[in-house]
Design a protein around this motif. Structure first.
Motif, PDB file in Angstrom:
ATOM      1  N   ALA B  76      21.789   3.122  56.638  1.00 45.09           N
ATOM      2  CA  ALA B  76      22.828   4.096  56.966  1.00 45.09           C
ATOM      3  C   ALA B  76      22.179   5.294  57.633  1.00 45.09           C
ATOM      4  O   ALA B  76      21.052   5.670  57.290  1.00 45.09           O
ATOM      5  CB  ALA B  76      23.566   4.533  55.705  1.00 45.09           C
ATOM      6  N   THR B  77      22.887   5.893  58.584  1.00 42.78           N
ATOM      7  CA  THR B  77      22.305   6.988  59.346  1.00 42.78           C
ATOM      8  C   THR B  77      23.416   7.828  59.958  1.00 42.78           C
ATOM      9  O   THR B  77      24.592   7.655  59.659  1.00 42.78           O
ATOM     10  CB  THR B  77      21.334   6.430  60.414  1.00 42.78           C
ATOM     11  N   PRO B  98      21.814 -11.083  61.136  1.00 42.46           N
ATOM     12  CA  PRO B  98      22.909 -10.403  60.451  1.00 42.46           C
ATOM     13  C   PRO B  98      22.414  -9.151  59.732  1.00 42.46           C
ATOM     14  O   PRO B  98      21.407  -9.206  59.007  1.00 42.46           O
ATOM     15  CB  PRO B  98      23.404 -11.447  59.438  1.00 42.46           C
ATOM     16  N   LEU B  99      23.062  -8.034  59.935  1.00 44.60           N
ATOM     17  CA  LEU B  99      22.741  -6.812  59.212  1.00 44.60           C
ATOM     18  C   LEU B  99      23.878  -5.813  59.419  1.00 44.60           C
ATOM     19  O   LEU B  99      24.719  -5.989  60.298  1.00 44.60           O
ATOM     20  CB  LEU B  99      21.397  -6.219  59.669  1.00 44.60           C
ATOM     21  N   VAL B 100      23.873  -4.773  58.593  1.00 40.95           N
ATOM     22  CA  VAL B 100      24.924  -3.755  58.685  1.00 40.95           C
ATOM     23  C   VAL B 100      24.280  -2.384  58.859  1.00 40.95           C
ATOM     24  O   VAL B 100      23.325  -2.043  58.154  1.00 40.95           O
ATOM     25  CB  VAL B 100      25.821  -3.770  57.424  1.00 40.95           C
ATOM     26  N   VAL B 101      24.779  -1.615  59.830  1.00 45.93           N
ATOM     27  CA  VAL B 101      24.346  -0.234  60.022  1.00 45.93           C
ATOM     28  C   VAL B 101      25.576   0.663  59.858  1.00 45.93           C
ATOM     29  O   VAL B 101      26.585   0.456  60.520  1.00 45.93           O
ATOM     30  CB  VAL B 101      23.746  -0.009  61.425  1.00 45.93           C
ATOM     31  N   VAL B 102      25.475   1.628  58.955  1.00 46.55           N
ATOM     32  CA  VAL B 102      26.550   2.601  58.798  1.00 46.55           C
ATOM     33  C   VAL B 102      26.154   3.849  59.583  1.00 46.55           C
ATOM     34  O   VAL B 102      25.072   4.398  59.379  1.00 46.55           O
ATOM     35  CB  VAL B 102      26.755   2.967  57.312  1.00 46.55           C
ATOM     36  N   THR B 162      25.295 -11.561  63.373  1.00 45.55           N
ATOM     37  CA  THR B 162      25.280 -10.438  64.305  1.00 45.55           C
ATOM     38  C   THR B 162      25.143  -9.136  63.535  1.00 45.55           C
ATOM     39  O   THR B 162      25.546  -9.063  62.378  1.00 45.55           O
ATOM     40  CB  THR B 162      26.596 -10.400  65.117  1.00 45.55           C
ATOM     41  N   PRO B 163      24.573  -8.103  64.164  1.00 47.85           N
ATOM     42  CA  PRO B 163      24.666  -6.783  63.543  1.00 47.85           C
ATOM     43  C   PRO B 163      26.102  -6.272  63.603  1.00 47.85           C
ATOM     44  O   PRO B 163      26.813  -6.543  64.567  1.00 47.85           O
ATOM     45  CB  PRO B 163      23.740  -5.904  64.390  1.00 47.85           C
ATOM     46  N   VAL B 164      26.525  -5.572  62.564  1.00 47.04           N
ATOM     47  CA  VAL B 164      27.847  -4.954  62.537  1.00 47.04           C
ATOM     48  C   VAL B 164      27.678  -3.475  62.214  1.00 47.04           C
ATOM     49  O   VAL B 164      26.905  -3.107  61.325  1.00 47.04           O
ATOM     50  CB  VAL B 164      28.766  -5.621  61.483  1.00 47.04           C
ATOM     51  N   ILE B 165      28.370  -2.626  62.978  1.00 44.11           N
ATOM     52  CA  ILE B 165      28.304  -1.184  62.767  1.00 44.11           C
ATOM     53  C   ILE B 165      29.541  -0.735  61.997  1.00 44.11           C
ATOM     54  O   ILE B 165      30.664  -1.109  62.366  1.00 44.11           O
ATOM     55  CB  ILE B 165      28.298  -0.417  64.114  1.00 44.11           C
ATOM     56  N   VAL B 166      29.336   0.062  60.953  1.00 44.58           N
ATOM     57  CA  VAL B 166      30.453   0.743  60.307  1.00 44.58           C
ATOM     58  C   VAL B 166      30.426   2.172  60.836  1.00 44.58           C
ATOM     59  O   VAL B 166      29.514   2.941  60.539  1.00 44.58           O
ATOM     60  CB  VAL B 166      30.333   0.722  58.769  1.00 44.58           C
ATOM     61  N   LEU B 167      31.403   2.503  61.674  1.00 43.52           N
ATOM     62  CA  LEU B 167      31.414   3.796  62.349  1.00 43.52           C
ATOM     63  C   LEU B 167      32.346   4.740  61.598  1.00 43.52           C
ATOM     64  O   LEU B 167      33.559   4.708  61.762  1.00 43.52           O
ATOM     65  CB  LEU B 167      31.880   3.612  63.800  1.00 43.52           C
ATOM     66  N   SER B 168      31.732   5.573  60.776  1.00 53.21           N
ATOM     67  CA  SER B 168      32.503   6.508  59.972  1.00 53.21           C
ATOM     68  C   SER B 168      32.324   7.912  60.561  1.00 53.21           C
ATOM     69  O   SER B 168      31.719   8.076  61.616  1.00 53.21           O
ATOM     70  CB  SER B 168      31.992   6.438  58.529  1.00 53.21           C
TER      71      SER B 168
END
Ligand code: SF4
Lengths: 264, 374
Positions: B76-77, B98-102, B162-168
């Motif tokens: 997360a960043t 596969p990974l998640v970036v917030v 795939t990478p997935v972005i959580v854009l908060s």
């Protein structure tokens, strides 16, 4: 015809793309011989991680093993992720001096500080080979390279002492001009634990001949012997000669992943 | 079901844990700090690994390593750290990791107003990387969605490799609301190969997802960000291999837009005024739409929770009868560029934008802008 190292290699990738006389082949063979000596009949149980540069091609695609060929300079944190999730695997990083001592230096120092349980093999040919012979942080002072036409105005970094100061559990420097000694260092490193670093002083026959003033790979290897000497690595370079040997700190520090597991 | 009173960032971290996240590496940056703190506390107790990396690049690269070692992994960043991660995200796209970036957006450019809310990373999330690529971006607007969309991000990441972005954004991340914890948030494993399989980077299907082995399982997998054939061998000059690989990686995401589609639509069915917003900006817009509807204005809010791939055909259809589309954003106009591509004249597309000090856009400001357009 078979070669004793065949079980460790992907035959379809041979011959390697390395220039004739490049030191990368000697480093690869020293590592594989050490693994064989330790009784590994294949490379299962190893995971190789490498960045970008000629020496990063040693494991990928040549080793018949799992390998992650990551971004330039980022092999160390990638290896950290692998090791933290699968501590039973022996994670080995291959990289050049540009990859590890320049763009990736910060990660390397922190891996030594953490005592991350990986073995790092740095092929130091004192130059950027793949991109055309540019100055590296390991290039000797005064040397002429593609990007230091008037001589290198910088001083090279001593990675062995830098990483020893940062907290490595084992540091060593060998040279491709002394392959048996290099193999012995790899063997020691594979048997040790914690963060281990082996520098292999090498040649870039394509780009560094100019600096060494040599005309053939054989001449370059001979010349390399004049740039190294066997003595205490912790004393650092003297009169332009890099010391060869190994060092480990007294006592044992817990490894990083070992400590992480202890938090549970 | 009893709700929990949760902060957006905590809900995000909890959503990751419920999805099965077992590896988190991060580097301190406001305003995502509570995600790291939550993970540092919970993950070791759950048999997972938490690492405070030396920088954002190390964080994302260790997440890539952890993913190939078989863990569901996340970092997360915020904007500046997100920029540092872009090179590695491009690698994750190319290697189908596969990974998640917030990304909890704050107010840039640069350090800007680091503790204040902004939505300046919308285009960065979609286009911040080098090369031809795409990935999935989800945009939550409440703590409830921070939990659910983070869990969903893992599920998409694993299914599609795939990478997935959580854009908060800062407002959504720091607000506290009731959060209901639904069942069944655990994400599936990525497709794993059967013994003897050797093609982990290619598919006969033009948008197929190949199986992903874990390192250490005996598949001798070669992972590389260079152009590679279906077995992972570098092919750095063959035009066909490059075309096939990159076209499939992009098609893998783009062709699944209908199944990834997730829109919060609020208002009349064929509106004369369509409002588009995501994240915290959409909260004000929803209130404004409620007021407009009560005054008899034929308005609606279109809020794509799956922001990319962008639900273009749905938007075009909904706007068919509209006189105007108003895109409301806490930036100088980013989402509006995407919206414009899909709206035909005579329908007008206008923006309502605000930056500075983290001030939200008030519903009354939206109402005023709406009045000007009708
Ligand atoms: S450019 Fe230099 S380092 Fe690279 S393969 Fe050729 S000789 Fe070896």
């Amino acid at each position: 015809m078979t070669h004793p190292l065949d079980p460790y290699l992907r035959p379809e990738t041979l011959p390697t793309p390395f220039c004739p006389g490049c030191g990368c082949g000697i480093v690869a063979s020293a590592f594989l011989r050490a693994a064989r000596e330790l009784g590994h009949s294949d490379l299962s149980g190893f995971v190789f991680v490498s960045g970008i540069g000629c020496s990063s091609w040693i494991p990928s695609p040549h080793f018949k093993a799992d390998s992650i060929h990551i971004l330039h300079g980022r092999s160390i944190p990638t290896a950290m992720g692998v090791k933290a999730v699968r501590p039973e695997l022996e994670v080995v990083v291959f990289g050049g001096d540009g990859d590890l001592a320049s763009i990736g230096l910060g990660h390397l120092v922190h891996a030594a500080r953490r005592n991350l349980e990986v073995l790092v093999i740095m092929v130091n040919n004192m130059v950027y080979g793949m991109t055309g012979g540019q100055l590296a942080p390991t290039t000797p002072r005064g040397a002429v390279t593609a990007t230091s036409p008037y001589g290198n105005p910088e001083s090279p970094i001593d990675m062995v002492r830098t990483l020893a100061a940062a907290g490595a559990s084992y540091v060593a420097r060998g040279c491709v001009a002394y392959p048996r000694h290099l193999e012995k260092l790899m063997l020691e490193a594979l048997q040790a634990s914690g963060f281990r670093f082996v520098e292999a002083v090498s040649t870039c026959t394509t780009h560094f001949q100019l600096m060494l003033g040599t005309k053939s790979p054989v001449e370059a290897l001979k010349k390399l012997r004049e740039l190294v000497e066997f003595r205490d690595v912790m004393q650092g370079p003297r009169e332009g000669r890099l010391p060869l040997g190994s060092w480990r700190p007294p006592g044992r520090r817990p490894g990083f992943v070992e400590s992480l597991r202890g938090l549970r | 079901m009893k709700p929990r009173f949760m902060q957006g960032n905590e809900a995000c971290a909890e959503g990751a844990i419920l999805a099965g996240c077992k590896f988190f590496a991060g580097y301190p940056i406001t305003p995502q700090s509570e995600i790291m703190r939550y993970m540092a506390e919970k993950l070791p107790k759950l048999g997972g690994v938490y690492i405070q990396a030396e920088d954002e690049i190390a964080a994302i690269c260790s997440v890539i390593g952890a993913s190939w070692a078989g863990a569901k992994a996340m970092t997360a960043t915020s904007g500046p750290g997100f920029s540092l991660m872009q090179e590695a995200l491009s690698y994750a796209v190319m290697t189908e990791t596969p990974l998640v970036v917030v990304d909890v957006q704050r107010l840039g450019p640069s350090t800007g107003q680091a503790t204040k809310c902004g939505q300046g990373d919308i285009m960065q999330s979609r286009w911040g990387r080098h090369g031809d690529q795409t990935l999935v971006v989800l945009a939550p607007y409440s703590p409830q969605e921070m939990l659910e969309l983070t869990a969903r991000a893992f599920s998409i990441a694993c299914k599609l490799r795939t990478p997935v972005i959580v854009l908060s954004d800062e407002t959504v991340a720091h607000m506290r609301e009731e959060v209901y914890i639904p069942e069944g948030l655990e994400a599936p494993e990525p497709p794993r190969p059967k013994p003897g399989e050797a093609e982990f980077f290619g598919s006969r299907e033009p948008a197929g997802v190949p199986p992903m082995p874990r390192v250490g399982d005996g598949f001798n997998v070669m992972v590389t960000g260079s152009t590679h054939d279906s077995r992972g061998y570098r092919k750095t000059a063959d035009p066909q291999v490059h075309r096939r690989l990159v076209t499939r990686i992009v098609a893998k995401i783009e062709s699944r837009e209908p199944e990834l589609r997730d829109i919060d639509y609020y208002g009349v069915e064929s509106p004369e005024l369509l409002l588009v917003a995501v994240g915290s900006a959409a909260r004000s817009v929803k209130e404004a739409v409620r007021r407009l509807l009560s005054r008899g204005v034929r308005a609606a809010l279109f809020r794509p929770r799956t922001l990319f791939p962008f639900p273009a055909s749905t938007l075009s259809q909904l706007a068919e009868e509209a006189k105007a589309v108003l895109v409301v954003e806490l930036n100088l106009g980013q989402l509006i560029e995407e919206v414009r591509k899909h709206i035909k004249p005579p329908c007008r597309v206008e923006g309502l934008n605000k930056i500075g000090g983290g001030e939200p856009i008030a519903p009354s400001e939206v109402e005023k802008a709406a009045a000007r357009l009708l």
